[in-house]
Design an enzyme around this catalytic site. Structure first.
Site, PDB file in Angstrom:
ATOM      1  N   GLY A  31       0.805  -1.211   0.000  1.00 17.14           N
ATOM      2  CA  GLY A  31       0.000   0.000   0.000  1.00 17.14           C
ATOM      3  C   GLY A  31       0.840   1.264   0.000  1.00 17.14           C
ATOM      4  O   GLY A  31       2.017   1.241  -0.336  1.00 17.14           O
ATOM      5  N   LEU A  33       0.536   3.666  -2.075  1.00 17.44           N
ATOM      6  CA  LEU A  33       0.961   3.548  -3.471  1.00 17.44           C
ATOM      7  C   LEU A  33       1.514   4.852  -4.027  1.00 17.44           C
ATOM      8  O   LEU A  33       1.031   5.940  -3.713  1.00 17.44           O
ATOM      9  CB  LEU A  33      -0.214   3.077  -4.335  1.00 17.44           C
ATOM     10  CG  LEU A  33      -0.856   1.747  -3.935  1.00 17.44           C
ATOM     11  CD1 LEU A  33      -2.005   1.418  -4.882  1.00 17.44           C
ATOM     12  CD2 LEU A  33       0.168   0.613  -3.924  1.00 17.44           C
ATOM     13  N   HIS A  34       2.534   4.722  -4.871  1.00 12.00           N
ATOM     14  CA  HIS A  34       3.140   5.860  -5.549  1.00 12.00           C
ATOM     15  C   HIS A  34       3.282   5.527  -7.032  1.00 12.00           C
ATOM     16  O   HIS A  34       2.853   4.457  -7.492  1.00 12.00           O
ATOM     17  CB  HIS A  34       4.483   6.223  -4.911  1.00 12.00           C
ATOM     18  CG  HIS A  34       5.415   5.053  -4.746  1.00 12.00           C
ATOM     19  ND1 HIS A  34       5.992   4.391  -5.812  1.00 12.00           N
ATOM     20  CD2 HIS A  34       5.871   4.414  -3.627  1.00 12.00           C
ATOM     21  CE1 HIS A  34       6.765   3.422  -5.371  1.00 12.00           C
ATOM     22  NE2 HIS A  34       6.707   3.400  -4.044  1.00 12.00           N
ATOM     23  N   HIS A  37       4.624   2.071  -8.074  1.00  5.41           N
ATOM     24  CA  HIS A  37       3.633   0.983  -8.071  1.00  5.41           C
ATOM     25  C   HIS A  37       2.743   1.058  -9.321  1.00  5.41           C
ATOM     26  O   HIS A  37       2.461   0.044  -9.963  1.00  5.41           O
ATOM     27  CB  HIS A  37       2.720   1.091  -6.839  1.00  5.41           C
ATOM     28  CG  HIS A  37       3.407   0.858  -5.540  1.00  5.41           C
ATOM     29  ND1 HIS A  37       3.498   1.827  -4.572  1.00  5.41           N
ATOM     30  CD2 HIS A  37       4.025  -0.236  -5.031  1.00  5.41           C
ATOM     31  CE1 HIS A  37       4.128   1.335  -3.516  1.00  5.41           C
ATOM     32  NE2 HIS A  37       4.467   0.085  -3.768  1.00  5.41           N
ATOM     33  N   GLN A  61       7.488  -9.719   7.843  1.00  5.32           N
ATOM     34  CA  GLN A  61       8.740  -9.296   7.223  1.00  5.32           C
ATOM     35  C   GLN A  61       9.321  -8.056   7.894  1.00  5.32           C
ATOM     36  O   GLN A  61      10.311  -7.491   7.433  1.00  5.32           O
ATOM     37  CB  GLN A  61       8.572  -9.066   5.723  1.00  5.32           C
ATOM     38  CG  GLN A  61       7.693  -7.899   5.319  1.00  5.32           C
ATOM     39  CD  GLN A  61       7.400  -7.915   3.827  1.00  5.32           C
ATOM     40  OE1 GLN A  61       6.651  -8.771   3.331  1.00  5.32           O
ATOM     41  NE2 GLN A  61       7.982  -6.982   3.093  1.00  5.32           N
ATOM     42  N   ASP A 152      14.010  -2.939  -4.750  1.00  2.00           N
ATOM     43  CA  ASP A 152      14.253  -4.057  -3.838  1.00  2.00           C
ATOM     44  C   ASP A 152      14.898  -5.190  -4.638  1.00  2.00           C
ATOM     45  O   ASP A 152      14.310  -6.269  -4.802  1.00  2.00           O
ATOM     46  CB  ASP A 152      12.932  -4.510  -3.207  1.00  2.00           C
ATOM     47  CG  ASP A 152      12.317  -3.421  -2.347  1.00  2.00           C
ATOM     48  OD1 ASP A 152      12.811  -3.199  -1.236  1.00  2.00           O
ATOM     49  OD2 ASP A 152      11.349  -2.779  -2.811  1.00  2.00           O
ATOM     50  N   GLN A 155      15.287  -8.529  -2.893  1.00  2.00           N
ATOM     51  CA  GLN A 155      13.990  -9.189  -2.787  1.00  2.00           C
ATOM     52  C   GLN A 155      13.595  -9.827  -4.113  1.00  2.00           C
ATOM     53  O   GLN A 155      13.083 -10.949  -4.151  1.00  2.00           O
ATOM     54  CB  GLN A 155      12.921  -8.175  -2.367  1.00  2.00           C
ATOM     55  CG  GLN A 155      11.511  -8.735  -2.345  1.00  2.00           C
ATOM     56  CD  GLN A 155      10.500  -7.715  -1.884  1.00  2.00           C
ATOM     57  OE1 GLN A 155      10.269  -7.567  -0.695  1.00  2.00           O
ATOM     58  NE2 GLN A 155       9.884  -7.000  -2.817  1.00  2.00           N
ATOM     59  N   ARG A 189       7.935   4.841   2.176  1.00  2.00           N
ATOM     60  CA  ARG A 189       8.548   5.467   3.351  1.00  2.00           C
ATOM     61  C   ARG A 189       8.885   6.938   3.112  1.00  2.00           C
ATOM     62  O   ARG A 189       9.064   7.692   4.074  1.00  2.00           O
ATOM     63  CB  ARG A 189       9.821   4.709   3.747  1.00  2.00           C
ATOM     64  CG  ARG A 189       9.575   3.269   4.174  1.00  2.00           C
ATOM     65  CD  ARG A 189      10.889   2.522   4.370  1.00  2.00           C
ATOM     66  NE  ARG A 189      10.686   1.087   4.430  1.00  2.00           N
ATOM     67  CZ  ARG A 189      10.478   0.400   5.547  1.00  2.00           C
ATOM     68  NH1 ARG A 189      10.447   1.037   6.702  1.00  2.00           N
ATOM     69  NH2 ARG A 189      10.305  -0.904   5.523  1.00  2.00           N
TER      70      ARG A 189
END
Length: 282
Positions: A31, A33-34, A37, A61, A152, A155, A189
């Protein structure tokens, strides 16, 4: 717009599409969102019959409960952004209980060592949490393609290994980092940064690009020392790590090998807000 908060209802809705061999694109998000995304969603919309977006702040996580509690939760505005992009996108916004069914714990995963580098060193158990939620979401949605941003990068590598080791049919698609006007990597963030911090955080990417230039003539160790020294001069920033690593194994570069591709990775705290970024050193 179709929004589900229960996995059994989403499965029932998607079942006919799967039986008709329709392609499903999937973007897992937490969520807030920017545009990064939304760029993943645009890619999915171009390449699939249907697109599903999950919005779920995954507790397993986070190894820092304060970080989990402060993580932005903006479901209503997120849904509006998705609706404005394309109202046919399917949203899955489950509760913790719907995902974990009363047992909010991670499973253990072996990613052939990818999980022990960089983020793994500083966030114990993080990639077990990532593997647990991603595997669960893939089993619920059965996507044809799943889209992840290269911000990421570790990831992304871990998810590719997860799919490989579990013989899952989904294709993992890595997408370029989406940046703000000052080249700060887009992140949920970032919303927690002050206006001044957000401007000054552009130095993270500047240091990465400077490191890339230096890597042409200096050793990985020399570049790393230079980055550490640079951040020590900046009182606003606390450098958690800077690593130059092999893109395939994520092992720290000790000596350059012309047959390998390297990438610089960085994690920085700005007033206790943790930001990550990376850059290819090709």
């Amino acid at each position: 717009m179709t929004v589900f908060d229960k996995q059994n209802e989403l499965k029932a809705y998607l079942k006919p599409f799967l039986q008709e061999n329709k392609t499903i694109g999937f973007i897992p998000t937490m969520g807030a969102l920017h545009q990064g995304h939304l760029s993943l969603m645009k890619t999915s919309l171009k390449n699939n019959d249907f697109t599903v977006v999950s919005i779920f702040v995954n507790p397993t996580q986070f190894n820092n409960s304060d970080d989990l509690n402060k993580y932005p939760r903006t479901l209503e505005s997120d849904a509006e952004k998705i609706k404005s992009l394309n109202p046919e996108i399917i949203i899955y916004a489950p509760s913790v209980d719907d995902i974990y069914e009363g047992k909010t714990v991670s499973k253990s995963f072996d990613y052939d060592g990818l999980e022990f580098e960089m983020e793994g060193k500083h966030r114990p158990g993080h990639f077990d949490g990532v593997g647990t939620i991603v595997k669960k979401l893939f089993e619920i949605i059965n996507p044809t393609n799943a889209y992840f941003g290269e911000k990421d990068f570790q990831q992304l590598a871990v998810v590719k290994k997860l799919v490989q080791k579990n013989s899952m049919s989904v294709k993992i698609v890595g997408c370029p980092i989406f940046r703000e006007a000052n080249n700060l990597a887009m992140s949920s963030r970032n919303e927690r940064l002050s206006a001044d911090e957000r401007v000054k955080a552009s130095m993270i990417y500047k240091n990465l690009t400077d490191a890339k230039k230096l890597f042409g003539t200096k050793t990985a160790n020399e570049v790393t020392k230079w980055v550490i020294k640079t951040f020590k001069k900046q009182s606003l920033f606390e450098l958690e790590y800077f690593e130059i690593a092999d893109e395939e194994t994520l092992l720290t570069c000790k000596r350059k090998n012309k047959n390998k591709n390297y990438r610089a990775f960085i994690a920085v705290f700005v007033n206790n807000i943790r930001l990550i970024d990376n850059i290819s050193l090709k």
